[in-house]
Scaffold this motif. Structure first.
Motif, PDB file in Angstrom:
ATOM      1  N   GLY A 141      51.360  60.775  77.128  1.00  0.00           N
ATOM      2  CA  GLY A 141      49.931  61.070  77.042  1.00  0.00           C
ATOM      3  C   GLY A 141      49.544  62.204  76.104  1.00  0.00           C
ATOM      4  N   SER A 142      50.509  62.952  75.604  1.00  0.00           N
ATOM      5  CA  SER A 142      50.166  64.049  74.691  1.00  0.00           C
ATOM      6  C   SER A 142      51.353  64.292  73.767  1.00  0.00           C
ATOM      7  CB  SER A 142      49.889  65.324  75.505  1.00  0.00           C
ATOM      8  OG  SER A 142      51.089  65.768  76.114  1.00  0.00           O
ATOM      9  N   VAL A 143      51.120  65.107  72.749  1.00  0.00           N
ATOM     10  CA  VAL A 143      52.176  65.453  71.797  1.00  0.00           C
ATOM     11  C   VAL A 143      53.351  66.110  72.534  1.00  0.00           C
ATOM     12  CG1 VAL A 143      52.693  67.074  69.925  1.00  0.00           C
ATOM     13  CG2 VAL A 143      50.665  65.620  69.801  1.00  0.00           C
ATOM     14  N   GLU A 144      53.025  67.019  73.461  1.00  0.00           N
ATOM     15  CA  GLU A 144      54.088  67.721  74.211  1.00  0.00           C
ATOM     16  C   GLU A 144      54.920  66.720  75.010  1.00  0.00           C
ATOM     17  OE1 GLU A 144      50.844  68.752  74.170  1.00  0.00           O
ATOM     18  OE2 GLU A 144      51.395  70.266  72.669  1.00  0.00           O
ATOM     19  N   ARG A 145      54.232  65.777  75.632  1.00  0.00           N
ATOM     20  CA  ARG A 145      54.977  64.824  76.460  1.00  0.00           C
ATOM     21  C   ARG A 145      55.839  63.899  75.612  1.00  0.00           C
ATOM     22  NH1 ARG A 145      51.148  63.835  81.739  1.00  0.00           N
ATOM     23  NH2 ARG A 145      51.727  65.840  82.627  1.00  0.00           N
ATOM     24  N   ILE A 146      55.343  63.523  74.460  1.00  0.00           N
ATOM     25  CA  ILE A 146      56.156  62.672  73.585  1.00  0.00           C
ATOM     26  C   ILE A 146      57.403  63.458  73.147  1.00  0.00           C
ATOM     27  CG2 ILE A 146      56.245  61.488  71.342  1.00  0.00           C
ATOM     28  CD1 ILE A 146      53.308  60.712  71.791  1.00  0.00           C
ATOM     29  N   LYS A 147      57.223  64.749  72.897  1.00  0.00           N
ATOM     30  CA  LYS A 147      58.390  65.576  72.529  1.00  0.00           C
ATOM     31  C   LYS A 147      59.384  65.660  73.683  1.00  0.00           C
ATOM     32  CE  LYS A 147      56.243  68.406  68.942  1.00  0.00           C
ATOM     33  NZ  LYS A 147      55.657  69.698  68.589  1.00  0.00           N
ATOM     34  N   VAL A 170      54.870  54.629  69.382  1.00  0.00           N
ATOM     35  CA  VAL A 170      56.260  54.392  68.922  1.00  0.00           C
ATOM     36  C   VAL A 170      56.539  55.151  67.625  1.00  0.00           C
ATOM     37  CG1 VAL A 170      56.712  52.217  70.115  1.00  0.00           C
ATOM     38  CG2 VAL A 170      55.704  52.136  67.826  1.00  0.00           C
ATOM     39  N   ALA A 171      55.540  55.183  66.736  1.00  0.00           N
ATOM     40  CA  ALA A 171      55.745  55.912  65.478  1.00  0.00           C
ATOM     41  C   ALA A 171      55.919  57.399  65.770  1.00  0.00           C
ATOM     42  CB  ALA A 171      54.567  55.669  64.546  1.00  0.00           C
ATOM     43  N   LEU A 172      55.074  57.926  66.669  1.00  0.00           N
ATOM     44  CA  LEU A 172      55.166  59.361  66.979  1.00  0.00           C
ATOM     45  C   LEU A 172      56.495  59.716  67.626  1.00  0.00           C
ATOM     46  CD1 LEU A 172      51.520  60.120  68.250  1.00  0.00           C
ATOM     47  CD2 LEU A 172      52.540  60.766  66.054  1.00  0.00           C
ATOM     48  N   LEU A 173      56.965  58.865  68.546  1.00  0.00           N
ATOM     49  CA  LEU A 173      58.247  59.180  69.191  1.00  0.00           C
ATOM     50  C   LEU A 173      59.379  59.150  68.166  1.00  0.00           C
ATOM     51  CD1 LEU A 173      59.908  59.836  71.743  1.00  0.00           C
ATOM     52  CD2 LEU A 173      60.359  57.380  71.925  1.00  0.00           C
ATOM     53  N   SER A 174      59.331  58.162  67.299  1.00  0.00           N
ATOM     54  CA  SER A 174      60.374  58.062  66.288  1.00  0.00           C
ATOM     55  C   SER A 174      60.400  59.343  65.429  1.00  0.00           C
ATOM     56  CB  SER A 174      60.092  56.829  65.430  1.00  0.00           C
ATOM     57  OG  SER A 174      61.263  56.359  64.868  1.00  0.00           O
ATOM     58  N   MET A 175      59.198  59.809  65.061  1.00  0.00           N
ATOM     59  CA  MET A 175      59.115  61.057  64.281  1.00  0.00           C
ATOM     60  C   MET A 175      59.650  62.239  65.087  1.00  0.00           C
ATOM     61  SD  MET A 175      55.323  60.694  62.704  1.00  0.00           S
ATOM     62  CE  MET A 175      54.799  59.204  61.890  1.00  0.00           C
ATOM     63  N   ALA A 176      59.282  62.289  66.360  1.00  0.00           N
ATOM     64  CA  ALA A 176      59.750  63.391  67.213  1.00  0.00           C
ATOM     65  C   ALA A 176      61.271  63.382  67.302  1.00  0.00           C
ATOM     66  CB  ALA A 176      59.126  63.281  68.607  1.00  0.00           C
ATOM     67  N   LEU A 177      61.859  62.177  67.320  1.00  0.00           N
ATOM     68  CA  LEU A 177      63.326  62.078  67.364  1.00  0.00           C
ATOM     69  C   LEU A 177      63.931  62.557  66.037  1.00  0.00           C
ATOM     70  CD1 LEU A 177      63.627  58.713  69.330  1.00  0.00           C
ATOM     71  CD2 LEU A 177      64.589  60.900  70.055  1.00  0.00           C
ATOM     72  N   HIS A 178      63.317  62.139  64.947  1.00  0.00           N
ATOM     73  CA  HIS A 178      63.824  62.606  63.636  1.00  0.00           C
ATOM     74  C   HIS A 178      63.797  64.132  63.560  1.00  0.00           C
ATOM     75  CE1 HIS A 178      62.581  58.499  61.704  1.00  0.00           C
ATOM     76  NE2 HIS A 178      63.568  58.391  62.574  1.00  0.00           N
ATOM     77  N   ALA A 179      62.717  64.695  64.108  1.00  0.00           N
ATOM     78  CA  ALA A 179      62.543  66.148  64.015  1.00  0.00           C
ATOM     79  C   ALA A 179      63.646  66.904  64.745  1.00  0.00           C
ATOM     80  CB  ALA A 179      61.171  66.540  64.576  1.00  0.00           C
ATOM     81  N   ILE A 180      64.260  66.252  65.757  1.00  0.00           N
ATOM     82  CA  ILE A 180      65.339  66.937  66.472  1.00  0.00           C
ATOM     83  C   ILE A 180      66.710  66.367  66.087  1.00  0.00           C
ATOM     84  CG2 ILE A 180      63.958  67.802  68.407  1.00  0.00           C
ATOM     85  CD1 ILE A 180      64.849  65.367  70.048  1.00  0.00           C
TER      86      ILE A 180
END
Ligand code: ADP
Ligand code: ASP
Ligand code: MG
Length: 407
Positions: free
Chosen positions: A14-20, A78-88
């Motif tokens: 539901g939010s950027v923090e939660r996706i992270k 899905v795009a945001l999660l993928s980016m969040a995964l790349h970032a870590i």
């Protein structure tokens, strides 16, 4: 090395923090040497927001276009999660349903999955990627975007788990498992360690929205080990499983309810063969689903015929029934659209009598009037006035000692 399908619902993304936070969880499982496919819902509230926009354009939005619109919600996460995964530092690739591809029939807004291509996902997994798939959507044979009905990401997850023969499918949500009833209505509800597919199917079809019905059907059919857990806290959650002897002691496993009931009665109908079909055919033709049906013969050789429909269909069903009433020379049509259905569910009911009596007595003691009853081997449902919903659920929860785990 195990293969898991993890599904995260709307609140969990539901939010950027939660996706992270989801990205961290996924990375941990991936780093431990597992292959991970993630299925996501849209951010909480997003699907409703999109449907609201559609209704501003068209009172009853064209279903094909509605699917194009609502499928965007999951494309974002899905795009945001993928980016969040790349970032870590975790390799990942996101896909829409159509890209995978998840082939469905063409029934827009309620499509059924026909086939899933697993090659792309497998090759991604074998290259060490996390695969992130948009839930709730697919594509038909003509390339149209379709969606699987509200809550459909659960079904995407289970279907992918079946196609990939995953070791387990985890449904991460905002509760830490399946409870004896919705914990938002009865805070004394207790988490179940296990529940049978059969019971979960009844619970889902009688209104427990914790899992979409089709996801449970799918899991049962393809023998997918399915678990409901919290995205926010650790714990084993609830395993949906085949019946086991240790579970046989529980008479009632849970209480489900549905807030969207409406009831219609056509009275003074001439009692002759074919009447039920004459009454229900126009309803079916209007694409309205009928749930419970009761027919009663009156003393004067006429009959009263009552059935329930979803509250959203009440007005249309009433209009259709009024036409039938005039055609058949029946007396009148009456109805009530402020009703709810409360059901007790349990495989233990099969081998025990007296359960209906306990249920009816408990409701009577609280002055709750039962409007309709329907039973099957493993459930008893009653229709009551909307204002009694919470009271009925809590009364039955106590009557069957569900808070104590020894009903
Ligand atoms: P998600 O967005 O993760 O798919 P849902 O809202 O679809 O989540 O499902 C989780 C909700 O289901 C819970 O917050 C809870 O209120 C509701 N629920 C209804 N019945 C039950 C039950 N028997 N056990 C657990 N949760 C239930
Ligand atoms: N986003 C869709 C819905 O709100 C599908 C899902 O979340 O499962 O119904
Ligand atoms: Mg859901």
């Amino acid at each position: 090395m195990a293969l898991y399908v993890y599904k995260f619902g709307g609140t969990s993304v539901g939010s950027v923090e939660r996706i992270k936070a989801v990205a961290d969880k996924v990375k941990t499982a991936h780093d431990a040497g597992n292959q991970i496919v993630v299925v996501l819902s849209a951010m909480s509230g997003e699907t409703n927001r999109l449907i609201g926009l559609a209704k501003e354009m068209q009172q009853q939005p064209t279903e094909r276009e509605l699917d194009v619109l609502v499928a965007t919600g999951e494309q974002v996460t899905v795009a945001l999660l993928s980016m969040a995964l790349h970032a870590i530092g975790c390799a990942a690739c996101s896909y829409t349903g159509g890209q995978v591809k998840i082939l469905t029939d063409s029934s827009h807004t309620k499509a059924r999955i026909l086939h899933i291509e697993d090659e792309k996902m497998r090759s991604d997994l074998n290259q060490g990627n996390v695969v992130v798939v948009a839930g709730f959507q697919g594509v038909d044979e003509y390339g149209n975007i379709t969606t699987l009905g509200r809550g459909g990401s659960d079904t995407t997850a289970v279907a992918l788990a079946a196609a990939l023969k995953a070791d387990e499918c985890h449904i991460y949500t905002d509760v830490d498992g399946v409870y004896t009833t919705d914990p938002r209505v009865e805070p004394k509800a207790r988490r179940l360690d296990k529940i049978t597919f059969e019971e979960m199917l009844e619970m889902a079809s009688l209104g427990s929205k914790v899992l979409q019905i089709r996801s449970v059907e799918f899991a049962g059919k393809y023998n997918v080990p399915l678990r409901v857990l919290s995205s926010f806290t650790e714990g084993a959650g609830t395993l949906i499983t085949y019946e086991e002897s240790e579970m046989e002691s529980a008479l009632i496993s849970g209480i489900a309810f549905n807030r969207d009931e409406a009831k219609l009665t056509i009275s003074g109908v001439p009692d002759r063969p074919g009447i039920a079909s004459k009454i229900l055919s126009p309803i079916a033709e209007a694409n309205i689903e009928v749930d419970m049906i009761i027919q009663n013969i009156a003393e004067d050789a006429t009959t009263d015929f009552t059935f329930t429909v979803h509250r959203n269909d009440y007005r249309r069903a009433k209009a259709a029934l009024e036409l039938t009433c005039a055609e058949l020379g029946a007396k009148k049509v009456t109805g009530d659209d402020s009703l709810v259905k409360v059901s007790i569910v349990g495989v233990g009911m099969r081998s025990h009598s007296g359960i209906a009596n306990t249920m009816f007595k408990a409701l009577a003691e609280e002055g709750i009037n039962i409007k309709m009853i329907s039973t099957s081997e493993i459930k008893i449902s009653v229709v009551v006035e909307e204002k009694y919903l919470e009271l009925a659920v809590r009364t039955l929860h106590a009557a069957f000692k569900l808070d104590q785990g020894n009903s």
